[in-house]
Design an enzyme around this catalytic site. Structure first.
Site, PDB file in Angstrom:
ATOM      1  N   TYR A   1       0.834  -1.218   0.000  1.00 39.28           N
ATOM      2  CA  TYR A   1       0.000   0.000   0.000  1.00 39.28           C
ATOM      3  C   TYR A   1       0.864   1.263   0.000  1.00 39.28           C
ATOM      4  O   TYR A   1       0.592   2.204  -0.752  1.00 39.28           O
ATOM      5  CB  TYR A   1      -0.901  -0.058   1.235  1.00 39.28           C
ATOM      6  CG  TYR A   1      -1.916   1.050   1.378  1.00 39.28           C
ATOM      7  CD1 TYR A   1      -3.110   1.031   0.657  1.00 39.28           C
ATOM      8  CD2 TYR A   1      -1.708   2.103   2.270  1.00 39.28           C
ATOM      9  CE1 TYR A   1      -4.061   2.032   0.827  1.00 39.28           C
ATOM     10  CE2 TYR A   1      -2.648   3.107   2.441  1.00 39.28           C
ATOM     11  CZ  TYR A   1      -3.823   3.057   1.724  1.00 39.28           C
ATOM     12  OH  TYR A   1      -4.767   4.055   1.894  1.00 39.28           O
TER      13      TYR A   1
ATOM     14  N   LYS B   1       0.895   4.089  -2.853  1.00 39.05           N
ATOM     15  CA  LYS B   1       0.517   5.478  -2.547  1.00 39.05           C
ATOM     16  C   LYS B   1       1.666   6.447  -2.838  1.00 39.05           C
ATOM     17  O   LYS B   1       1.427   7.604  -3.203  1.00 39.05           O
ATOM     18  CB  LYS B   1       0.052   5.592  -1.090  1.00 39.05           C
ATOM     19  CG  LYS B   1      -1.280   4.875  -0.811  1.00 39.05           C
ATOM     20  CD  LYS B   1      -2.380   5.300  -1.767  1.00 39.05           C
ATOM     21  CE  LYS B   1      -3.773   4.981  -1.253  1.00 39.05           C
ATOM     22  NZ  LYS B   1      -4.823   5.296  -2.257  1.00 39.05           N
TER      23      LYS B   1
HETATM   24  P1  NAP Z   1     -13.433   2.270   1.653  1.00 40.49           P
HETATM   25  O1  NAP Z   1     -14.438   2.748   2.651  1.00 40.49           O
HETATM   26  O2  NAP Z   1     -12.911   0.890   1.771  1.00 40.49           O
HETATM   27  O3  NAP Z   1     -14.043   2.497   0.189  1.00 40.49           O
HETATM   28  C1  NAP Z   1     -13.307   2.144  -0.954  1.00 40.49           C
HETATM   29  C2  NAP Z   1     -14.265   1.910  -2.100  1.00 40.49           C
HETATM   30  O4  NAP Z   1     -13.480   1.545  -3.257  1.00 40.49           O
HETATM   31  C3  NAP Z   1     -15.239   0.742  -1.835  1.00 40.49           C
HETATM   32  O5  NAP Z   1     -16.562   1.113  -2.168  1.00 40.49           O
HETATM   33  C4  NAP Z   1     -14.709  -0.355  -2.739  1.00 40.49           C
HETATM   34  O6  NAP Z   1     -15.700  -1.245  -3.242  1.00 40.49           O
HETATM   35  C5  NAP Z   1     -14.145   0.459  -3.902  1.00 40.49           C
HETATM   36  N1  NAP Z   1     -13.247  -0.341  -4.726  1.00 40.49           N
HETATM   37  C6  NAP Z   1     -12.317  -1.225  -4.317  1.00 40.49           C
HETATM   38  N2  NAP Z   1     -11.720  -1.810  -5.380  1.00 40.49           N
HETATM   39  C7  NAP Z   1     -12.291  -1.293  -6.481  1.00 40.49           C
HETATM   40  C8  NAP Z   1     -12.107  -1.476  -7.881  1.00 40.49           C
HETATM   41  N3  NAP Z   1     -11.222  -2.367  -8.349  1.00 40.49           N
HETATM   42  N4  NAP Z   1     -12.864  -0.766  -8.737  1.00 40.49           N
HETATM   43  C9  NAP Z   1     -13.776   0.128  -8.280  1.00 40.49           C
HETATM   44  N5  NAP Z   1     -13.999   0.355  -6.981  1.00 40.49           N
HETATM   45  C10 NAP Z   1     -13.271  -0.334  -6.081  1.00 40.49           C
HETATM   46  O7  NAP Z   1     -12.141   3.222   1.648  1.00 40.49           O
HETATM   47  P2  NAP Z   1     -11.934   4.751   2.111  1.00 40.49           P
HETATM   48  O8  NAP Z   1     -11.409   4.732   3.497  1.00 40.49           O
HETATM   49  O9  NAP Z   1     -13.117   5.566   1.764  1.00 40.49           O
HETATM   50  O10 NAP Z   1     -10.680   5.132   1.177  1.00 40.49           O
HETATM   51  C11 NAP Z   1     -10.832   5.789  -0.082  1.00 40.49           C
HETATM   52  C12 NAP Z   1      -9.447   6.096  -0.643  1.00 40.49           C
HETATM   53  O11 NAP Z   1      -8.714   6.907   0.287  1.00 40.49           O
HETATM   54  C13 NAP Z   1      -8.590   4.854  -0.886  1.00 40.49           C
HETATM   55  O12 NAP Z   1      -7.796   5.034  -2.034  1.00 40.49           O
HETATM   56  C14 NAP Z   1      -7.710   4.800   0.350  1.00 40.49           C
HETATM   57  O13 NAP Z   1      -6.517   4.087   0.108  1.00 40.49           O
HETATM   58  C15 NAP Z   1      -7.477   6.281   0.600  1.00 40.49           C
HETATM   59  N6  NAP Z   1      -7.096   6.586   1.983  1.00 40.49           N
HETATM   60  C16 NAP Z   1      -7.937   6.304   3.029  1.00 40.49           C
HETATM   61  C17 NAP Z   1      -7.546   6.608   4.327  1.00 40.49           C
HETATM   62  C18 NAP Z   1      -8.424   6.329   5.532  1.00 40.49           C
HETATM   63  O14 NAP Z   1      -7.946   6.568   6.666  1.00 40.49           O
HETATM   64  N7  NAP Z   1      -9.669   5.872   5.366  1.00 40.49           N
HETATM   65  C19 NAP Z   1      -6.289   7.200   4.552  1.00 40.49           C
HETATM   66  C20 NAP Z   1      -5.462   7.470   3.464  1.00 40.49           C
HETATM   67  C21 NAP Z   1      -5.884   7.165   2.184  1.00 40.49           C
HETATM   68  P3  NAP Z   1     -16.037  -2.614  -2.445  1.00 40.49           P
HETATM   69  O15 NAP Z   1     -16.768  -2.171  -1.223  1.00 40.49           O
HETATM   70  O16 NAP Z   1     -16.900  -3.391  -3.392  1.00 40.49           O
HETATM   71  O17 NAP Z   1     -14.724  -3.263  -2.146  1.00 40.49           O
END
Ligand code: NAP
Length: 250
Positions: A151, A155
């Site tokens: 990851y 990133k």
């Molecule tokens: P999340 O709640 O897990 O949501 C991610 C979404 O992406 C889910 O709806 C998932 O669908 C979808 N997804 C996964 N694989 C996919 C694919 N191949 N094609 C299309 N959609 C796909 O994550 P989040 O926390 O909102 O994070 C969103 C972004 O921010 C990510 O890139 C994450 O790495 C980044 N981020 C998050 C945090 C944090 O603290 N939350 C911190 C830094 C960066 P499914 O439900 O069907 O799997």
């Protein structure tokens, strides 16, 4: 002013859903992309209830044909996508010595290949229109994080990808920027808490304690940054990485 069409990937929930709703509130038509089209219904409904225009699109961002079909459908049904937020993401955490090659590949495919495929497909519309905004979701994990070799590499890779898009596409009126969130309360961080066996409430408290502002982040904190980068008036801001992490990182 032209009403822009935005695509937000992984927008069924979490940060993507908040970004989609915010861009719609900013006046854009929004394509809500996620793996499962039916899972996008709640985000689309929320946008429409607030008076906006949105379309649910099922798409696997790591699959070339799926991306081509989804972007073509958005262009047909909502208009040329000139705003793109590459947000879809997954975790497959493990210490290096236990990490499988499949878990490495899967994370690279969704974050890096997915952002590449989506950006390549959308840039055709952006360069034709002479306007574009690309926002990539990086992470504070780009600076290194135990258990996240895959990851953090993806990133960090997205930061280089962002800067290169900014250099290549700038002359066409297209900007590319990255947001690197710290800890944000979503299903993704809830799943991490569960994996390490800590109640989510305690996990949130611990994360908040590490920040300068003594708070965990919310999806709307990221949506606010995305709104700024996607704004028509942000055309002189490109190739930047904005850490949205409740304080400076060290
Ligand atoms: P999340 O709640 O897990 O949501 C991610 C979404 O992406 C889910 O709806 C998932 O669908 C979808 N997804 C996964 N694989 C996919 C694919 N191949 N094609 C299309 N959609 C796909 O994550 P989040 O926390 O909102 O994070 C969103 C972004 O921010 C990510 O890139 C994450 O790495 C980044 N981020 C998050 C945090 C944090 O603290 N939350 C911190 C830094 C960066 P499914 O439900 O069907 O799997």
């Amino acid at each position: 002013m032209t009403q822009r069409t935005a695509i937000v990937t992984g927008a069924a929930r979490g940060i993507g859903a908040a970004v989609a709703k915010r861009l719609a509130a900013d006046g854009m038509k929004v394509a809500v992309l996620d793996l499962d089209e039916s899972a996008c219904a709640a985000t689309v409904e929320a946008i429409k209830t607030a008076g906006g225009d949105a379309l649910a699109v099922g798409c696997d961002v790591a699959d070339e044909e799926s991306v081509k079909g989804a972007v073509a459908r958005v262009a047909d049904e909502l208009g040329a996508p000139t705003v793109l937020v590459n947000n879809a993401g997954i975790l497959r955490d493990n210490l290096l010595f236990k990490m499988s090659a499949d878990d490495w590949d899967m994370v690279m495919n969704v974050h890096l290949r997915g952002s590449f495929l989506m950006s390549r497909e959308c840039q055709a519309h952006m360069t034709k229109e002479g306007f574009g905004r690309i926002v990539n979701l990086s992470s504070s994990s780009a600076l290194g994080n135990r258990g996240q070799a895959n990851y953090s590499a993806a990133k960090a890779g997205l930061q280089g990808f962002t800067k290169t898009l900014a250099i290549e596409l700038g002359k066409f009126g297209v900007t590319a920027n990255a947001i690197a969130p710290g800890f944000i309360e979503t299903d993704m961080t809830a799943a991490t808490a569960e994996r390490v066996g800590v109640p989510f409430e305690d996990f949130i408290k611990g994360a908040a304690e590490m920040t300068a502002v003594k708070k965990a982040g919310q999806p709307d904190d990221i949506a606010n940054a995305a709104s700024f980068f996607c704004d028509e008036r942000s055309g002189y801001v490109s190739g930047q990485v904005l850490y949205v992490a409740g304080g400076p990182l060290c």
